[in-house]
Design a protein around this motif. Structure first.
Motif, PDB file in Angstrom:
ATOM      1  N   THR A 235     -36.148  16.885-103.901  1.00  0.00           N
ATOM      2  CA  THR A 235     -36.808  16.481-102.905  1.00  0.00           C
ATOM      3  C   THR A 235     -37.803  15.448-103.283  1.00  0.00           C
ATOM      4  O   THR A 235     -38.777  14.906-102.332  1.00  0.00           O
ATOM      5  N   SER A 236     -37.585  14.671-104.383  1.00  0.00           N
ATOM      6  CA  SER A 236     -38.659  13.699-104.664  1.00  0.00           C
ATOM      7  C   SER A 236     -38.068  12.296-104.413  1.00  0.00           C
ATOM      8  O   SER A 236     -38.778  11.199-104.788  1.00  0.00           O
ATOM      9  N   VAL A 237     -36.835  12.343-103.797  1.00  0.00           N
ATOM     10  CA  VAL A 237     -36.286  10.831-103.512  1.00  0.00           C
ATOM     11  C   VAL A 237     -35.400  10.952-102.503  1.00  0.00           C
ATOM     12  O   VAL A 237     -34.467  11.944-102.456  1.00  0.00           O
ATOM     13  N   ALA A 238     -34.975   9.895-101.735  1.00  0.00           N
ATOM     14  CA  ALA A 238     -33.825   9.842-100.865  1.00  0.00           C
ATOM     15  C   ALA A 238     -33.527   8.300-100.768  1.00  0.00           C
ATOM     16  O   ALA A 238     -34.394   7.636-100.374  1.00  0.00           O
ATOM     17  N   LEU A 239     -32.412   8.101-100.761  1.00  0.00           N
ATOM     18  CA  LEU A 239     -31.682   6.744-100.648  1.00  0.00           C
ATOM     19  C   LEU A 239     -31.290   6.407 -99.328  1.00  0.00           C
ATOM     20  O   LEU A 239     -30.776   7.462 -98.749  1.00  0.00           O
TER      21      LEU A 239
END
Length: 458
Positions: A235-239
């Protein structure tokens, strides 16, 4: 005598008190005990609350899945309940409404997204989102006259298609226009950890049998050392390359809205016609925008390690339903690079239109504007291009390479994002066309995070 009177008075008082208590206890015992109301959760997607315990009784309210009702009694398969309203439908009621519902439509626990399964309506009300709104609209049963086989024979190209109004659909659109907060764990699914080299497959031969096979790599690619680093959870990043607006908004922790802008119309695919082959949009939403509150911040990292940032408040949502025709595209979910809808953020690098952006991403917080560290490794390969006068008088070898880009966001010596560019010969020109694959280091393991496939066009 006086003494006796004083001595017996307390005894009389005590006797009266005991008698009163006994009578009171007897009265209480004769009144049937009423069980306290119990919270129950609606299981159907759009359920009628009725005035009485009759299947044809007047409907006093309609509620979606996971609406909380207070159950009072149960008899002959009907439950008497109190309904105080549902925030998904609007303001709560001034006073709870007493009604009746079939008890088999209630449960002690709320529905989960997994339990909703393939029921698009229930899935939407369990976890509202733009994608689930689209699935909901596509799943609504269409009258025979509005089904595609009939419309293909009778409907004119680019003419609006009118669908009937449905109360539950109007409520869903109203909710999404107001905007919702999404849960990252419901929108981001990267599967199991992988070895990125397992996805590295060069073409065994070009399109035509008389052309020699692609040469093997001059050296076997090596992956960088991996350990827990910048991204500790999914949940700490989305590309942008692995998800669409739903996943980006969920990770960023911002509200996302759907704003309908037009009615659906009938169209045919490129180079087809004149009969229509599809209807734009879903149900009566033919075109729409998506809005973000606060604005969605998208970061870009170039091959030189520069960090740029843009904000997007509202964007066109492509729900044309037109099939992919030609050119580069995301085979799965993906968010097109921000264009004119985005505004640059001060304090970050100003990236030119020609800047080679390796990845774009969204975070729950802010990405520091300092340049990140990027290392690119090159692994040579080649193939023969056939003679093609006047472009090539005779066959010649085309030299190219697999590129492995290691992106170290926090400059701690551990790669946080990996992009692998794999070439293959174009089917017409035999010039290199590339497949890009992204991987994320989540807690010291690699996970797939999107793919882009190039394609030659005539």
């Amino acid at each position: 005598m006086k003494t006796l009177l004083h001595a017996t008075q307390p005894r009389r008082v005590a006797t009266v008190a005991l008698l009163a208590a006994a009578l009171a206890g007897s009265a209480i015992a004769q009144v049937p005990a009423v069980a306290p109301a119990k919270s129950r959760y609606v299981q159907g997607s759009w359920v009628n609350l009725r005035e009485s315990t009759q299947p044809q009784a007047r409907v006093v309210a309609q509620v979606p899945a996971n609406t909380v009702l207070q159950q009072l009694t149960e008899r002959d398969g009907w439950c008497a309940v109190l309904y105080a309203g549902d925030a998904r439908l609007g303001p709560l009621l001034a006073e709870p409404l007493q009604a009746h519902i079939a008890c088999n439509l209630l449960a002690d626990q709320p529905l989960s997204l997994a339990q909703a399964g393939k029921d698009a309506a229930r899935a939407f009300w369990v976890a509202p989102s733009p994608n689930r709104l689209r699935a909901y609209g596509n799943a609504l049963p269409r009258p025979p006259a509005l089904q595609l086989p009939t419309l293909a024979k009778s409907h004119a190209h680019e003419m609006p298609v009118q669908y009937p109004t449905r109360p539950e659909w109007e409520a869903a659109k109203k909710l999404m226009r107001a905007g919702v907060l999404l849960q990252p764990e419901q929108e981001i699914d990267r599967g199991r950890p992988v070895n990125p080299l397992d996805d590295l497959k060069l073409a065994t031969r070009p399109e035509y049998d008389n052309i020699p096979a692609v040469a093997p790599l001059a050296a076997k690619p090596a992956l960088p050392a991996i350990a827990p680093s910048y991204f500790r959870s999914h949940t700490s990043v989305a590309l942008l390359h692995e998800t669409d607006a739903d996943g980006l908004a969920a990770v960023a922790g911002i509200r996302i809205s759907v704003i309908p802008t037009g009615a659906p119309v009938g169209r045919f695919n490129r180079h087809s016609g004149p009969e229509i082959e599809y209807i734009t949009g879903f149900w009566d939403v033919g075109s729409a925008d998506q809005a973000f509150a606060p604005a969605l911040t998208v970061y870009a990292i170039t091959h030189k390690g520069l960090v740029g940032a843009h904000t997007v408040r509202q964007r066109y949502w492509d729900i044309s339903n037109e099939e992919h025709y030609c050119g580069g595209h995301y085979p799965g979910r993906g968010f097109n690079d921000p264009g004119e809808e985005a505004q640059p953020v001060r304090g970050y690098a100003k990236l030119s239109d020609s800047a080679e952006v390796l990845t774009r991403l969204v975070l729950p917080g802010k990405l520091p504007p300092d340049a990140v560290k990027v290392k690119t490794r090159r692994y040579a390969t080649s193939w023969m291009q056939p003679a093609d006068p006047p472009i090539r008088d005779k066959p010649q070898r085309k030299n190219t390479a697999v590129l492995v880009h290691e992106i170290d966001v926090d400059r701690d010596g551990i790669a946080d994002i990996l992009r692998i560019d794999t070439p293959s010969p174009g089917s017409m020109s035999f010039e290199p066309i590339f497949e890009w694959r992204w991987y994320l280091n989540i807690g010291g393991q690699w996970f797939r995070a999107g793919v882009w496939v190039d394609q030659e066009c005539t």
